[in-house]
Design an enzyme around this catalytic site. Structure first.
Site, mmCIF file in Angstrom:
data_model
loop_
_atom_site.group_PDB
_atom_site.id
_atom_site.type_symbol
_atom_site.label_atom_id
_atom_site.label_comp_id
_atom_site.label_asym_id
_atom_site.label_seq_id
_atom_site.Cartn_x
_atom_site.Cartn_y
_atom_site.Cartn_z
ATOM 1 C CE1 TYR A 32 1.105 -0.027 4.416
ATOM 2 C CE2 TYR A 32 0.045 2.102 4.240
ATOM 3 C CZ TYR A 32 0.863 1.229 4.917
ATOM 4 O OH TYR A 32 1.452 1.630 6.090
ATOM 5 C CG LEU A 208 8.254 2.305 4.822
ATOM 6 C CD1 LEU A 208 7.739 0.951 4.351
ATOM 7 C CD2 LEU A 208 7.118 3.286 4.958
HETATM 8 N N1 PDD Z 1 2.902 5.437 7.396
HETATM 9 N N2 PDD Z 1 7.530 3.969 8.846
HETATM 10 C C1 PDD Z 1 6.356 3.332 8.926
HETATM 11 C C2 PDD Z 1 6.277 2.065 9.692
HETATM 12 C C3 PDD Z 1 5.212 3.876 8.295
HETATM 13 O O1 PDD Z 1 4.039 3.230 8.363
HETATM 14 C C4 PDD Z 1 5.321 5.115 7.604
HETATM 15 C C5 PDD Z 1 4.156 5.732 6.906
HETATM 16 C C6 PDD Z 1 6.574 5.748 7.558
HETATM 17 C C7 PDD Z 1 6.796 7.042 6.823
HETATM 18 O O2 PDD Z 1 6.745 6.863 5.435
HETATM 19 P P1 PDD Z 1 6.322 8.019 4.448
HETATM 20 O O3 PDD Z 1 7.181 9.180 4.775
HETATM 21 O O4 PDD Z 1 6.599 7.474 3.098
HETATM 22 O O5 PDD Z 1 4.871 8.338 4.673
HETATM 23 C C8 PDD Z 1 7.657 5.140 8.183
HETATM 24 C C9 PDD Z 1 1.761 5.772 6.583
HETATM 25 C C10 PDD Z 1 1.557 7.240 6.374
HETATM 26 C C11 PDD Z 1 0.535 5.028 7.059
HETATM 27 O O6 PDD Z 1 0.662 3.838 7.291
HETATM 28 O O7 PDD Z 1 -0.561 5.620 7.155
#
Ligand code: PDD
Length: 287
Positions: A32, A208
């Site tokens: 996702y 991530l």
């Molecule tokens: N979450 N680490 C984890 C475990 C995450 O679930 C997320 C993002 C990030 C930050 O990634 P990014 O900068 O690409 O949004 C780091 C999203 C927003 C969610 O699950 O809703």
């Protein structure tokens, strides 16, 4: 009314239906993304799409769209949902598809299920140390899996950690590995600041590859006025840091002023946060 996209069709979100034999439902077998758009302008759209395509390839889910086709699809969905507000997030979910039985092995000849919907998100926080929301976190051992670099829809490990923070009246849970090293938050990446130097854990299978993290690192390096290191960060360093931040597409750069009930640094939002947030804000639509 939110208009969703499901397997080639646009329809009202509440009318979207999938089979209970969908592997996303049975196994959390999917990838996702969550991508923000502010006044129609996306942040990190191509990096998000490329991370998604890479995730699909790692877990061998067929990807039927080029990066440009994904961009068109998501931009169209945002345009169709303009009545939801000026600032929108789009959720994209691709599962391996619907099988005829429950079987762990990847089935052959199933079409992936593609589901996307848009939702209103809050306006960006002000770059004002006195007005920005201050985050309060707990810390806890990271008990998720060894493949945290994959943005999998199987989020139970993250959900349990998030809930640990939430049920104790906090905003998030900051995670550390068995060696006492910082990994990330349950739904965000993490940064610390000590003596003016920003540090964030290196990109490996424990975290991530956050798009916000990437934009922060690249924009700060391009700007050149702040020092930033990607390295191992211990929890001792986190507890002695002047500043702690958590970052994600929805939080952008959120300053943490309380960790495990104790103040971070002097307990106020730091000046490096403000500088970094301004650099990020000036650059974010370029990614
Ligand atoms: N979450 N680490 C984890 C475990 C995450 O679930 C997320 C993002 C990030 C930050 O990634 P990014 O900068 O690409 O949004 C780091 C999203 C927003 C969610 O699950 O809703």
């Amino acid at each position: 009314m939110s208009i969703a996209y499901l397997n080639g069709e646009y329809l009202p979100l509440e009318e979207a239906r999938i089979s209970p034999l969908d592997r996303g439902f049975l196994f959390g077998d999917g990838i996702y993304e969550v991508i923000p758009y502010y006044n129609g302008k996306s942040v990190g759209l191509m990096p998000h799409i490329n991370r998604m395509i890479n995730g699909l390839s790692i877990i061998e889910i067929k990807n039927s769209h080029t990066a440009d086709e994904w961009k068109t699809l998501l931009d169209d969905l945002i345009a169709k949902n303009s009545d939801l507000g000026e600032n929108l997030g789009v959720y994209v979910h691709i599962s391996r598809g619907t099988d005829t039985k429950r079987n762990h092995a990847y089935p052959e000849n199933v079409e992936p299920t593609i589901f996307c919907f848009a939702f209103g998100i809050k306006s960006p926080e002000p770059a004002d140390r006195t007005k920005v929301h201050q985050y309060s976190l707990i810390s806890t051992e990271d008990l998720r899996w060894q493949r945290c670099h994959i943005k999998s829809t199987a989020l139970l490990g993250n959900v349990i950690h998030y809930q640990e923070g939430h049920s104790s009246g906090n905003d998030e849970a900051l995670l550390y590995n068995a060696k006492g090293e910082l990994t990330e938050g349950s739904s965000c990446n993490a940064f610390i600041v000590k003596d003016g130097v920003i540090s964030t854990p290196i990109q490996d299978n424990q975290i991530l590859p956050g798009i916000t993290r990437r934009i922060i690192i690249d924009s700060i390096k391009a700007d050149g006025s702040l020092k930033l290191e990607e390295r191992t960060v211990t929890m001792d360093e986190v507890r002695n840091a002047d500043e702690v931040w958590v970052t994600s597409s929805s939080k952008e750069i959120a300053p943490v002023t309380k960790l495990d009930g104790k103040p971070v640094g002097n307990g106020e939002v730091g000046e490096i946060w403000e500088k970094a947030f301004n650099i990020y804000t000036a650059a974010k639509f370029d990614y």
